[in-house]
Design a protein around this motif. Structure first.
Motif, PDB file in Angstrom:
ATOM      1  N   GLY A 228       0.825  -1.212   0.000  1.00 14.00           N
ATOM      2  CA  GLY A 228       0.000   0.000   0.000  1.00 14.00           C
ATOM      3  C   GLY A 228       0.860   1.263   0.000  1.00 14.00           C
ATOM      4  N   GLY A 229       2.177   1.148   0.286  1.00 13.04           N
ATOM      5  CA  GLY A 229       3.066   2.321   0.329  1.00 13.04           C
ATOM      6  C   GLY A 229       4.012   2.221   1.519  1.00 13.04           C
ATOM      7  N   MET A 230       5.311   2.332   1.254  1.00 15.96           N
ATOM      8  CA  MET A 230       6.342   2.142   2.287  1.00 15.96           C
ATOM      9  C   MET A 230       6.946   3.453   2.777  1.00 15.96           C
ATOM     10  SD  MET A 230       6.473  -1.082   2.899  1.00 15.96           S
ATOM     11  CE  MET A 230       7.973  -1.174   3.874  1.00 15.96           C
ATOM     12  N   GLY A 231       6.529   4.561   2.156  1.00 12.92           N
ATOM     13  CA  GLY A 231       7.077   5.852   2.558  1.00 12.92           C
ATOM     14  C   GLY A 231       6.752   6.853   1.477  1.00 12.92           C
ATOM     15  N   ALA A 232       6.945   8.134   1.795  1.00 14.71           N
ATOM     16  CA  ALA A 232       6.635   9.173   0.817  1.00 14.71           C
ATOM     17  C   ALA A 232       7.401  10.433   1.177  1.00 14.71           C
ATOM     18  CB  ALA A 232       5.135   9.464   0.800  1.00 14.71           C
ATOM     19  N   TYR A 233       7.521  11.320   0.174  1.00 12.32           N
ATOM     20  CA  TYR A 233       8.072  12.646   0.447  1.00 12.32           C
ATOM     21  C   TYR A 233       7.351  13.681  -0.389  1.00 12.32           C
ATOM     22  CZ  TYR A 233      10.721  11.706  -3.806  1.00 12.32           C
ATOM     23  OH  TYR A 233      11.064  11.394  -5.095  1.00 12.32           O
ATOM     24  N   SER A 234       7.410  14.903   0.071  1.00 10.07           N
ATOM     25  CA  SER A 234       6.804  16.024  -0.640  1.00 10.07           C
ATOM     26  C   SER A 234       7.721  17.232  -0.451  1.00 10.07           C
ATOM     27  CB  SER A 234       5.418  16.334  -0.048  1.00 10.07           C
ATOM     28  OG  SER A 234       4.883  17.514  -0.615  1.00 10.07           O
ATOM     29  N   PRO A 235       8.005  18.041  -1.468  1.00  7.48           N
ATOM     30  CA  PRO A 235       7.541  17.923  -2.844  1.00  7.48           C
ATOM     31  C   PRO A 235       8.309  16.858  -3.618  1.00  7.48           C
ATOM     32  CG  PRO A 235       9.054  19.769  -2.681  1.00  7.48           C
ATOM     33  CD  PRO A 235       8.893  19.218  -1.289  1.00  7.48           C
ATOM     34  N   ALA A 236       7.758  16.460  -4.796  1.00 13.14           N
ATOM     35  CA  ALA A 236       8.445  15.568  -5.729  1.00 13.14           C
ATOM     36  C   ALA A 236       9.105  16.452  -6.779  1.00 13.14           C
ATOM     37  CB  ALA A 236       7.443  14.623  -6.372  1.00 13.14           C
ATOM     38  N   PRO A 237      10.447  16.544  -6.775  1.00 12.43           N
ATOM     39  CA  PRO A 237      11.112  17.479  -7.699  1.00 12.43           C
ATOM     40  C   PRO A 237      10.840  17.193  -9.171  1.00 12.43           C
ATOM     41  CG  PRO A 237      12.702  16.471  -6.170  1.00 12.43           C
ATOM     42  CD  PRO A 237      11.380  15.864  -5.876  1.00 12.43           C
ATOM     43  N   VAL A 331       8.898  14.198   4.941  1.00 10.74           N
ATOM     44  CA  VAL A 331       9.199  12.805   4.587  1.00 10.74           C
ATOM     45  C   VAL A 331       8.503  11.902   5.595  1.00 10.74           C
ATOM     46  CG1 VAL A 331      11.057  11.065   4.516  1.00 10.74           C
ATOM     47  CG2 VAL A 331      11.460  13.349   3.579  1.00 10.74           C
ATOM     48  N   THR A 332       7.939  10.785   5.131  1.00 13.68           N
ATOM     49  CA  THR A 332       7.434   9.792   6.080  1.00 13.68           C
ATOM     50  C   THR A 332       8.017   8.419   5.758  1.00 13.68           C
ATOM     51  OG1 THR A 332       5.478   9.006   7.276  1.00 13.68           O
ATOM     52  CG2 THR A 332       5.263   9.109   4.896  1.00 13.68           C
ATOM     53  N   VAL A 333       8.410   7.706   6.809  1.00 15.79           N
ATOM     54  CA  VAL A 333       8.918   6.339   6.671  1.00 15.79           C
ATOM     55  C   VAL A 333       7.875   5.421   7.316  1.00 15.79           C
ATOM     56  CG1 VAL A 333      10.758   4.721   7.286  1.00 15.79           C
ATOM     57  CG2 VAL A 333      11.307   7.129   6.793  1.00 15.79           C
ATOM     58  N   ASN A 385       3.747   5.552  10.800  1.00 14.17           N
ATOM     59  CA  ASN A 385       4.320   6.420   9.761  1.00 14.17           C
ATOM     60  C   ASN A 385       5.110   7.504  10.478  1.00 14.17           C
ATOM     61  OD1 ASN A 385       1.004   6.471   8.312  1.00 14.17           O
ATOM     62  ND2 ASN A 385       2.564   4.892   8.093  1.00 14.17           N
ATOM     63  N   VAL A 386       6.424   7.391  10.438  1.00  8.62           N
ATOM     64  CA  VAL A 386       7.279   8.340  11.148  1.00  8.62           C
ATOM     65  C   VAL A 386       7.581   9.497  10.199  1.00  8.62           C
ATOM     66  CG1 VAL A 386       9.456   8.638  12.341  1.00  8.62           C
ATOM     67  CG2 VAL A 386       8.198   6.477  12.546  1.00  8.62           C
ATOM     68  N   THR A 387       7.053  10.662  10.548  1.00  7.39           N
ATOM     69  CA  THR A 387       7.012  11.801   9.630  1.00  7.39           C
ATOM     70  C   THR A 387       7.901  12.927  10.150  1.00  7.39           C
ATOM     71  OG1 THR A 387       4.751  11.151   9.146  1.00  7.39           O
ATOM     72  CG2 THR A 387       5.401  13.374   8.484  1.00  7.39           C
ATOM     73  N   ALA A 388       8.736  13.466   9.256  1.00 10.03           N
ATOM     74  CA  ALA A 388       9.677  14.513   9.663  1.00 10.03           C
ATOM     75  C   ALA A 388       9.534  15.734   8.776  1.00 10.03           C
ATOM     76  CB  ALA A 388      11.106  13.986   9.566  1.00 10.03           C
ATOM     77  N   ARG A 389       9.776  16.902   9.390  1.00 13.34           N
ATOM     78  CA  ARG A 389       9.895  18.145   8.640  1.00 13.34           C
ATOM     79  C   ARG A 389      11.313  18.654   8.818  1.00 13.34           C
ATOM     80  NH1 ARG A 389       4.193  20.476  10.880  1.00 13.34           N
ATOM     81  NH2 ARG A 389       5.072  19.686  12.806  1.00 13.34           N
ATOM     82  N   GLY A 390      11.823  19.366   7.818  1.00 11.07           N
ATOM     83  CA  GLY A 390      13.192  19.876   7.937  1.00 11.07           C
ATOM     84  C   GLY A 390      13.455  20.942   6.904  1.00 11.07           C
ATOM     85  N   ALA A 391      14.675  21.507   6.949  1.00  8.06           N
ATOM     86  CA  ALA A 391      14.983  22.617   6.044  1.00  8.06           C
ATOM     87  C   ALA A 391      15.289  22.096   4.645  1.00  8.06           C
ATOM     88  CB  ALA A 391      16.160  23.417   6.591  1.00  8.06           C
ATOM     89  N   THR A 396      15.803  16.300   6.368  1.00  2.00           N
ATOM     90  CA  THR A 396      14.499  15.745   6.729  1.00  2.00           C
ATOM     91  C   THR A 396      14.541  14.219   6.752  1.00  2.00           C
ATOM     92  OG1 THR A 396      13.573  17.653   5.586  1.00  2.00           O
ATOM     93  CG2 THR A 396      12.035  15.946   6.217  1.00  2.00           C
ATOM     94  N   ILE A 397      15.211  13.654   5.753  1.00  6.52           N
ATOM     95  CA  ILE A 397      15.339  12.187   5.698  1.00  6.52           C
ATOM     96  C   ILE A 397      16.130  11.698   6.912  1.00  6.52           C
ATOM     97  CG2 ILE A 397      16.434  10.284   4.430  1.00  6.52           C
ATOM     98  CD1 ILE A 397      15.749  11.849   1.830  1.00  6.52           C
TER      99      ILE A 397
END
Ligand code: AMP
Ligand code: GLY
Length: 426
Positions: A228-237, A331-333, A385-391, A396-397
């Motif tokens: 169903g999905g193992m992780g994601a990030y935003s934005p997608a360059p 990013v979410t793992v 879902n471990v979600t991080a924000r960063g500069a 962020t990863i």
């Protein structure tokens, strides 16, 4: 007002977390919900059967719910919006006729053909022998899709003819997806990079959110079966501003106008799963709901209160709003039970979430968890879902994986390379 969310995964926890920040929302109910949602100050889970629409309608009336947001596709395809609207309730999510964009791949493909929306060339089959003959004549790579809903697992991207034939037999003869596989769509294999665009729709106006990218395969390097999905990030360059404009003009707008012309105006989230090819954006699939885990990286970036946006979608006044996002990436793992998407064990004790969340730029969304005797235990394939924000994306990863390393349960699995494509783009 009180708000009701239908569903129980990480996507619904992210929705509840965002809705709870709205001054308009007093209580955030969730049916059936999960312990992460229950732990929110405004959160309250209720153990109703989401298939019993009459019971959901009674719950709405009895609990002063002014807005219902539907998370998963199954109740939408089964007409929850149709039923609740007839009772006079405000519901965010498409009616069943419009939800066919996800619930029937054959419907979606025929609609795209009519509207001239770019997508892979395809043929439909009811007969396994005809499907096998087509694959043998056409050759590989080729994509086999069960027509109905199969929880994201009904698709085989076959690199050789034998794999394609096997996928047809499993779907059409062995019926491993039940009736969802009685009919298959066979598609041209698209080459490029994938991205997801989620858009708010009110029937006539469509407003895309920031882009994101999911990681569907279970192992690092995009190996192993789809999940169903193992992780994601935003934005997608890969979604440059120019690409974004093309996506709106060539895909999102024609969906909204085509559905309105067909007599099923599209209200809710339109999720376009795209392949960005050398010829431009092409649709892999539509979903009629927020993506999971894309929602977990898009909503933390949204600065605007989401409740007025949902209400505007229900009322047809989306064009009056401006929706703003943080520039900073997210990013979410996904931490899963070992064995997922196949067999896995449940009931493992989870520790370390508080330590992980001691960093204010970490949010741990619950997906498959449960409480037992005061302890938090695993209760599904996708657990957290471990979600991080960063500069920056790199920061962020790293922050997300630092937090992941503080959380423990037996047999845990996660990918170590979430965000690798965006990093490779520099
Ligand atoms: P779907 O459930 O339709 O999103 O398909 C699941 C995954 O299969 C997608 O995210 C893609 O990675 C892959 N896929 C589906 N259709 C195609 C296609 N026509 N060409 C290449 N890859 C595809
Ligand atoms: N992340 C894929 C989906 O929500 O279908």
């Amino acid at each position: 007002m009180n708000v009701l969310i239908i569903g129980s995964g990480g996507r619904e926890h992210a929705l509840a977390w965002k809705i709870a920040q709205s001054p308009l929302a007093e209580k955030v109910y969730c049916v059936p919900g999960n312990p992460g949602i229950q732990r929110l100050k405004k959160g309250q889970c209720a153990g109703l059967n989401i298939k019993d629409f009459a019971a959901v309608s009674r719950f709405i009336s009895e609990n002063g719910v002014g807005l219902t947001v539907v998370g998963p596709e199954d109740p939408l395809a089964a007409g929850i919006t149709d039923t609740l609207r007839k009772e006079g309730h405000a519901v965010f999510g498409p009616v069943a006729a419009a939800a066919q964009l996800e619930s029937s791949k054959a419907f979606a493909k025929a609609f795209m053909k009519r509207q001239g929306i770019p997508t892979a060339a395809y043929e439909e089959f009811n007969d396994p022998d005809a499907a096998i003959a087509y694959v043998k004549a056409h050759g590989a790579p080729i994509v086999i899709k069960a027509d109905g809903l199969a929880a994201g697992k009904g698709v085989t991207v076959a690199q050789d003819v034998d794999t394609a034939v096997r996928a047809i037999q499993e779907a059409m003869v062995e019926r491993i997806f039940g009736d969802a596989g009685s009919h298959v769509v066979i598609e041209e294999c698209l080459v490029g990079e994938e991205a997801s665009i989620l858009a708010f729709c009110d029937g006539t106006t469509v407003v895309p959110m920031v882009s994101s990218q999911d990681h569907k395969a279970v192992y690092d390097g995009d190996q192993g079966p789809n999940t169903g999905g193992m992780g994601a990030y935003s934005p997608a360059p890969v979604v440059t501003p120019e690409m974004q404009t093309r996506i709106e003009r060539e895909i999102l707008q024609p969906v909204i106008s085509g559905m309105a012309e067909a007599g099923s105006p599209y209200q809710g989230i339109l999720y376009a799963g795209l392949m960005i090819t050398s010829d431009g954006p092409k649709v892999i699939e539509f979903n009629v709901r927020f993506g999971d885990p894309e929602t977990q990286v898009v909503l933390p970036r949204m600065k605007t209160d989401i409740v007025p946006v949902f209400l505007a979608c229900c009322e047809g006044s989306l064009h009056t709003l401006t929706i703003e996002y943080d520039e900073a990436p997210c990013v979410t793992v996904v931490m899963t039970s070992g064995g997922y998407p196949k067999e896995y064990k449940k009931g493992m004790v989870i520790t370390g979430i508080e330590e992980a969340e001691s960093d204010p730029d970490i949010i741990v969304f619950h997906a498959g968890t449960k409480e037992r005797d005061g302890a938090l235990i695993t209760n599904g394939g996708r657990v957290l879902n471990v979600t991080a924000r960063g500069a920056t994306l790199r920061e962020t990863i790293d922050r997300a994986y630092n937090a992941v390393r503080k959380i423990h349960f037996e047999d845990v699995h996660f990918r170590n390379d979430i965000g690798h494509r965006a990093l490779a783009r520099g």
